[in-house]
Design a protein around this motif. Structure first.
Motif, short mmCIF file in Angstrom:
data_model
loop_
_atom_site.label_atom_id
_atom_site.label_comp_id
_atom_site.label_asym_id
_atom_site.label_seq_id
_atom_site.Cartn_x
_atom_site.Cartn_y
_atom_site.Cartn_z
N GLY A 1 2.24 -4.11 5.04
CA GLY A 1 1.64 -3.39 3.91
C GLY A 1 1.88 -1.93 3.54
N VAL A 2 2.08 -1.18 4.97
CA VAL A 2 2.36 0.28 4.85
C VAL A 2 3.63 0.39 4.51
CG1 VAL A 2 2.56 2.13 6.60
CG2 VAL A 2 0.51 0.63 6.79
N LEU A 3 4.77 -0.48 4.44
CA LEU A 3 6.10 -0.34 4.35
C LEU A 3 6.29 -0.77 2.67
CD1 LEU A 3 8.89 0.56 4.82
CD2 LEU A 3 9.31 -1.56 6.10
N ILE A 4 6.02 -1.99 2.47
CA ILE A 4 6.18 -2.88 1.18
C ILE A 4 5.50 -1.93 0.19
CG2 ILE A 4 6.20 -4.80 -0.09
CD1 ILE A 4 6.75 -6.26 2.42
N PRO A 5 6.23 -1.58 -0.95
CA PRO A 5 5.55 -0.84 -2.11
C PRO A 5 4.48 -2.08 -2.82
CG PRO A 5 7.66 -0.32 -2.23
CD PRO A 5 7.47 -1.51 -0.96
N PRO A 6 3.52 -1.42 -3.30
CA PRO A 6 2.87 -0.12 -3.45
C PRO A 6 2.08 0.05 -1.90
CG PRO A 6 1.35 -1.75 -4.70
CD PRO A 6 2.64 -2.62 -4.29
N SER A 7 2.45 1.17 -1.49
CA SER A 7 2.02 1.20 0.04
C SER A 7 1.04 2.66 -0.03
CB SER A 7 3.27 1.58 0.98
OG SER A 7 2.92 2.56 1.98
N ALA A 8 0.05 2.60 0.55
CA ALA A 8 -1.19 3.40 0.46
C ALA A 8 -0.36 4.75 1.85
CB ALA A 8 -2.33 3.17 1.23
N GLY A 9 0.27 4.40 2.62
CA GLY A 9 1.00 5.26 3.57
C GLY A 9 1.78 6.12 2.92
N VAL B 1 6.30 9.58 -5.47
CA VAL B 1 5.81 8.41 -5.01
C VAL B 1 6.78 7.29 -5.60
CG1 VAL B 1 3.75 6.69 -4.86
CG2 VAL B 1 3.35 9.18 -4.77
N ALA B 2 7.05 7.18 -6.89
CA ALA B 2 7.95 6.17 -7.31
C ALA B 2 9.45 6.06 -6.93
CB ALA B 2 8.11 6.28 -8.90
N SER B 3 9.69 7.28 -6.21
CA SER B 3 10.98 7.22 -5.51
C SER B 3 10.98 6.79 -4.08
CB SER B 3 11.56 8.83 -5.62
OG SER B 3 11.94 9.21 -6.54
N LEU B 4 9.64 7.03 -3.46
CA LEU B 4 9.52 6.65 -2.24
C LEU B 4 9.27 4.87 -2.16
CD1 LEU B 4 6.84 9.12 -0.97
CD2 LEU B 4 8.96 8.80 0.12
N PHE B 5 8.72 4.35 -3.24
CA PHE B 5 8.48 3.11 -3.47
C PHE B 5 9.74 2.29 -3.42
CE2 PHE B 5 3.82 2.91 -5.25
CZ PHE B 5 3.39 3.09 -4.30
N ALA B 6 10.69 3.02 -4.22
CA ALA B 6 11.83 2.37 -4.57
C ALA B 6 12.76 2.41 -3.26
CB ALA B 6 12.65 3.20 -5.70
N ALA B 7 12.67 3.66 -2.56
CA ALA B 7 13.52 3.66 -1.18
C ALA B 7 13.04 2.61 -0.25
CB ALA B 7 13.26 5.28 -0.55
N ALA B 8 11.97 2.20 -0.22
CA ALA B 8 11.31 1.63 0.98
C ALA B 8 11.65 -0.13 0.54
CB ALA B 8 9.74 1.61 0.87
N PHE B 9 11.99 -0.38 -0.72
CA PHE B 9 12.03 -1.74 -0.94
C PHE B 9 13.17 -2.48 -0.33
CE2 PHE B 9 13.43 -5.18 -3.90
CZ PHE B 9 12.20 -5.81 -4.23
N VAL B 10 14.28 -1.74 -0.25
CA VAL B 10 15.34 -2.77 0.50
C VAL B 10 15.21 -2.60 1.92
CG1 VAL B 10 17.95 -2.47 0.94
CG2 VAL B 10 17.12 -2.00 -1.19
N PRO B 11 14.70 -1.50 2.77
CA PRO B 11 14.52 -1.56 4.08
C PRO B 11 13.50 -2.85 4.35
CG PRO B 11 14.57 0.62 3.53
CD PRO B 11 14.77 -0.17 2.16
N ALA B 12 12.45 -2.81 3.65
CA ALA B 12 11.35 -4.03 3.67
C ALA B 12 12.14 -5.28 3.73
CB ALA B 12 10.38 -3.79 2.55
N ALA B 13 12.83 -5.44 2.45
CA ALA B 13 13.51 -6.81 2.22
C ALA B 13 14.50 -7.13 3.76
CB ALA B 13 14.27 -6.70 1.22
N ILE B 14 15.18 -6.06 4.29
CA ILE B 14 15.85 -6.38 5.56
C ILE B 14 14.98 -6.59 6.47
CG2 ILE B 14 17.41 -5.24 7.00
CD1 ILE B 14 18.53 -3.16 5.04
#
Length: 628
Positions: free
Chosen positions: A350-358, A370-383
């Motif tokens: 939950g901290v990594l996958i958007p939307p993340s409070a962290g 925050v939108a850029s951070l959400f988009a940046a976390a999407f692929v690493p979370a999928a990996i």
């Protein structure tokens, strides 16, 4: 008719609890009202092309009131976020003695905020100061929350202290305990605080670190530990009492912020999901589709955690929501405890996958989209999710100690239909953000309303459950925002002492290789993660590290994602892994058994974090493609 002193005492106790409870309900209702107003603004702007002029100001006004009012309810329920690595391992009498002392620290913080907040209110009233936004109103009406909320919090903490004193007295009578150990802990704690305060005068940077760590390990709530350290530092370095007039202004700047508004709203949406059984529908759906595979149920658990994480920005809440459903089924189907526990605690991202409070807090601290951070976390979370699935598939295939479950197409389709509205939530939230229909904060409000409507459609919401949602949302939201308030008071001190600038200059002139410094930072996060909550780690370190990122050649967006991966790792590493404690609360099993099951998941997180540092384009690809 005469009333005994003890009866009158307990009547006063009950009255304080009653008011704190109602403060909590009102605070939770305020969050709901913000969601309604903000969703209304989105509809008016996007559908009718008639944006409002009042929603923004009203929502932030309500946020400040709800957060500060909810803090007394959090205190009533004893649910403030603390680092309990030490106090959970000492005797009950020692814990109560230390708790009474930490309550005194909290009372000092409350008195400072309340006293100077009252003077801020009084100045605004006497000088007839008004707000400067589109919606003009007298500022004293906003500042009135300081004396009101801090007065209630003072009474609640004082009530808790008296209750603990009575409990300690009865405990000593029952056990005939001389109280030597509690006195030792108390003296050690007081000496530690004295050492920290001395160093704040003599060597501020060291003193800040020492005092914070001693306060945290002593059981002081994280937000208060950060805030009181900042207050002591301001008193010692910037004109004593006069400098403390800035405390309520700093709190106002923190809470009167549209970015941070998303944090309590996403939490409220998560509470609705957890209390209305929506997670059960999601788990039922994914388990029907993957049940026939080797490791089908652990795979379903990981996928369910990922889907729920895309709706709840707090990993521990995800672990609790899915663990209650998944762990009994996993163990009954023949999967090992280690694999079952790891799939729940490790799979909760939950901290990594958007939307993340962290990521929202990180974006606020670094002034990053925050939108850029959400988009940046999407692929690493999928990996990471793929890594987890491959691991449980291989582990289940080679051990073979599980039963596969097969389901008909009709069962799969029925389960999908039952969960369709639930799995549509992240599509609406993230789709709305990436297409520009609404901001991340507006998406949080839409998410709350959508979850409530979904719960009503599923017939899972009644009046009592709605009240429970309000109380839980107020308690969790206020606890997290208290950390932000304390962090910003401390950040103000750090900025005025020019600590980030001095540290940057030292690193530049020291000749250290950038990668050596980065490795030290990562080691620091691993160590901090063993003892502190992820949000506390973020707000403690980022104000200092952020100015160093350019010097070290780190992209602020990439580092934010890497930090969230390390925080996820911290949640499943002992001795203070909150996801581990959540699984332990569900299973009542040994913490070491739970931790061993999560070690492979922690190792995979570490590998992914290192990969992201060497190949930052993995994070940056999606934001660049979406041009956000």
């Amino acid at each position: 008719m005469r009333v005994s002193k003890s009866t009158a005492y307990f009547n006063h106790i009950n009255l304080i609890d009653f008011f704190s409870l109602n403060f909590g309900i009102v605070a939770g209702f305020g969050m709901f009202v913000i969601s309604v107003f903000t969703t209304y603004e989105v509809i008016m702007r996007r559908i009718f092309n008639n944006p409002t002029t009042w929603v923004f100001e009203v929502s932030l006004f309500i946020l400040m009131w709800t957060v500060l009012m909810g803090v007394s309810y959090s205190s009533r329920e004893r649910r403030h976020i603390i680092a309990d690595i030490l106090i959970s391992r000492i005797s009950e009498s020692s814990r109560l003695t230390l708790g009474i002392t930490t309550n005194i620290v909290v009372l000092i913080f409350v008195v400072v905020v309340g006293y100077y907040g009252f003077h801020t209110y009084l100045d605004a009233y006497q000088q007839k100061i008004t707000s400067i936004g589109l919606l003009r109103y007298p500022k004293w009406f906003l500042y009135l929350v300081f004396p009101l909320s801090m007065g209630m919090l003072f009474l609640q903490v004082f009530r808790n202290t008296l209750w603990d004193i009575n409990l300690l007295s009865s405990l000593k009578k029952d056990t005939d305990d001389a109280g030597i150990a509690p006195i030792k802990f108390l003296c050690a704690f007081m000496v530690a605080i004295g050492i920290g305060i001395y160093f704040i005068y003599a060597l501020p940077f060291a003193g800040i670190a020492i005092l914070i760590l001693f306060l945290l390990f002593g059981g002081v709530p994280v937000g208060v530990a950060l805030g009181i350290t900042g207050i002591i530092g301001m008193f010692a370095n910037f004109g004593e009492f006069q400098s403390l007039t800035m405390v309520p202004i700093i709190i106002e700047r923190t809470l009167y912020n549209f970015v941070l508004l998303a944090v309590p709203l996403f939490i409220m949406g998560g509470v609705i999901l957890a209390k209305c059984g929506i997670g059960e529908r999601i788990y039922d759906m994914v388990s029907k589709w993957s049940g026939s595979l080797p490791g089908g149920l652990p795979i379903a658990t990981i996928l369910a955690c990922a889907l729920v994480s895309a709706m709840i920005g707090v990993s521990t809440a995800v672990a609790g929501a899915i663990g209650l459903i998944a762990i009994p089924q996993l163990l009954a189907t023949g999967y090992t405890k280690k694999l079952s526990y790891g799939s729940v605690a490790g799979g909760a991202l939950g901290v990594l996958i958007p939307p993340s409070a962290g990521l929202i807090v990180y974006g606020f601290l670094t002034n990053t989209s925050v939108a850029s951070l959400f988009a940046a976390a999407f692929v690493p979370a999928a990996i990471l999710v793929v890594f987890f699935i491959v691991y449980v598939f291989i582990a289940s295939h080679y051990t073979g100690n599980c039963q596969r479950a097969s389901f008909t197409w009709e069962q799969k389709i029925t389960a999908t239909k039952n969960a369709f509205l639930a799995i549509l939530a992240p599509v609406i939230v993230l789709g709305g953000i990436y297409t520009g229909i609404f901001t991340p904060t507006e998406s949080a409000a839409v998410f709350v309303i959508y979850c409530l409507v979904t719960a009503i459609i599923y017939k899972q919401l009644d009046w009592q459950k709605f009240i429970d949602i309000l109380k839980e949302s107020a308690m969790l939201g206020s606890s997290l925002m208290l950390i932000m308030m304390g962090a910003m008071i401390l950040t103000n001190l750090i900025a005025h002492l020019r600590i980030p600038r001095l540290l940057t200059e030292w690193i530049v002139t020291s000749g250290f290789d950038n990668w050596a410094v980065i490795v030290c930072l990562l080691a620091m996060y691993i160590i901090l993660g063993m003892f502190l909550d992820g949000l506390a780690i973020t707000v403690l370190t980022i104000p200092v590290i952020y100015p160093l990122m350019t010097v070290l050649g780190l992209d602020v967006i990439v580092f934010g994602v890497v930090l969230m991966v390390f925080i996820e790792m911290a949640l499943i590493t002992p001795p203070v892994g909150l996801n581990l404690f959540m699984v332990q609360a569900i299973t009542k099993d040994d913490l070491w058994t739970i931790a061993k099951g999560n070690l492979p998941f922690a190792a995979m997180m570490f590998i992914v974090a290192v990969i992201l540092l060497f190949y930052p384009e993995i994070c940056l690809w999606l934001p660049e493609m979406l041009s956000i």
